[in-house]
Design a protein around this motif. Structure first.
Motif, PDB file in Angstrom:
ATOM      1  N   SER A  29      61.363  -6.200 -29.697  1.00 13.75           N
ATOM      2  CA  SER A  29      62.031  -6.617 -30.927  1.00 13.75           C
ATOM      3  C   SER A  29      62.092  -8.137 -31.006  1.00 13.75           C
ATOM      4  CB  SER A  29      63.446  -6.049 -30.971  1.00 13.75           C
ATOM      5  OG  SER A  29      63.390  -4.646 -30.983  1.00 13.75           O
ATOM      6  N   HIS A  30      62.165  -8.643 -32.213  1.00 14.99           N
ATOM      7  CA  HIS A  30      62.175 -10.087 -32.446  1.00 14.99           C
ATOM      8  C   HIS A  30      63.596 -10.602 -32.634  1.00 14.99           C
ATOM      9  CE1 HIS A  30      57.833 -10.092 -33.046  1.00 14.99           C
ATOM     10  NE2 HIS A  30      58.020  -8.962 -33.704  1.00 14.99           N
ATOM     11  N   ILE A  31      63.819 -11.853 -32.250  1.00 15.41           N
ATOM     12  CA  ILE A  31      65.118 -12.493 -32.436  1.00 15.41           C
ATOM     13  C   ILE A  31      65.277 -12.858 -33.910  1.00 15.41           C
ATOM     14  CG2 ILE A  31      66.516 -14.525 -31.917  1.00 15.41           C
ATOM     15  CD1 ILE A  31      65.234 -14.537 -29.126  1.00 15.41           C
ATOM     16  N   VAL A  32      66.383 -12.420 -34.496  1.00 12.55           N
ATOM     17  CA  VAL A  32      66.697 -12.719 -35.892  1.00 12.55           C
ATOM     18  C   VAL A  32      67.643 -13.906 -35.973  1.00 12.55           C
ATOM     19  CG1 VAL A  32      67.692 -11.775 -38.006  1.00 12.55           C
ATOM     20  CG2 VAL A  32      66.443 -10.279 -36.476  1.00 12.55           C
ATOM     21  N   SER A  33      68.585 -13.962 -35.035  1.00  5.34           N
ATOM     22  CA  SER A  33      69.581 -15.027 -35.028  1.00  5.34           C
ATOM     23  C   SER A  33      69.911 -15.384 -33.586  1.00  5.34           C
ATOM     24  CB  SER A  33      70.837 -14.553 -35.764  1.00  5.34           C
ATOM     25  OG  SER A  33      71.818 -15.549 -35.769  1.00  5.34           O
ATOM     26  N   ALA A  34      69.665 -16.632 -33.200  1.00  4.53           N
ATOM     27  CA  ALA A  34      69.921 -17.080 -31.827  1.00  4.53           C
ATOM     28  C   ALA A  34      71.157 -17.967 -31.793  1.00  4.53           C
ATOM     29  CB  ALA A  34      68.723 -17.844 -31.281  1.00  4.53           C
ATOM     30  N   HIS A  35      71.991 -17.750 -30.794  1.00  5.90           N
ATOM     31  CA  HIS A  35      73.199 -18.558 -30.604  1.00  5.90           C
ATOM     32  C   HIS A  35      73.293 -18.957 -29.136  1.00  5.90           C
ATOM     33  CE1 HIS A  35      74.701 -17.843 -34.647  1.00  5.90           C
ATOM     34  NE2 HIS A  35      74.180 -16.640 -34.512  1.00  5.90           N
ATOM     35  N   PRO A  36      72.392 -19.835 -28.674  1.00  4.99           N
ATOM     36  CA  PRO A  36      72.382 -20.213 -27.255  1.00  4.99           C
ATOM     37  C   PRO A  36      73.673 -20.905 -26.815  1.00  4.99           C
ATOM     38  CG  PRO A  36      70.912 -21.625 -28.522  1.00  4.99           C
ATOM     39  CD  PRO A  36      71.371 -20.531 -29.444  1.00  4.99           C
ATOM     40  N   GLU A  37      74.351 -21.575 -27.740  1.00  2.00           N
ATOM     41  CA  GLU A  37      75.600 -22.232 -27.387  1.00  2.00           C
ATOM     42  C   GLU A  37      76.692 -21.219 -27.055  1.00  2.00           C
ATOM     43  OE1 GLU A  37      75.878 -21.228 -31.668  1.00  2.00           O
ATOM     44  OE2 GLU A  37      74.287 -22.029 -30.416  1.00  2.00           O
ATOM     45  N   GLN A  38      76.527 -19.985 -27.544  1.00  3.53           N
ATOM     46  CA  GLN A  38      77.484 -18.911 -27.263  1.00  3.53           C
ATOM     47  C   GLN A  38      76.923 -17.899 -26.266  1.00  3.53           C
ATOM     48  OE1 GLN A  38      78.505 -17.244 -31.058  1.00  3.53           O
ATOM     49  NE2 GLN A  38      79.675 -19.041 -31.680  1.00  3.53           N
TER      50      GLN A  38
END
Length: 61
Positions: free
Chosen positions: A16-25
């Motif tokens: 599956s593909h990443i739709v929304s990334a939140h690396p800070e969280q």
């Protein structure tokens, strides 16, 4: 939930593909509705939890 063609595999399979990334969280939302955490744990769309895949320290070195 995945809107692109060809559609992604189910949440039980990889790809599956990443739709929304939140690396800070420390997490990312995948197009199949799964949430993947930086520690390798997952929260699947049906509410099941996949525990983190931690490597013992002795093996990591």
């Amino acid at each position: 939930m995945c809107s692109h063609q060809p559609s992604c595999p189910s949440s039980e399979a990889d790809g599956s593909h990443i739709v929304s990334a939140h690396p800070e969280q420390g997490w990312s939302l995948l197009c199949d509705g799964s949430i993947v955490f930086d520690d390798s744990g997952e929260l699947l769309p049906d509410g099941r939890v996949v525990a983190p895949h931690r490597v013992p320290l002795a093996m990591a070195a």
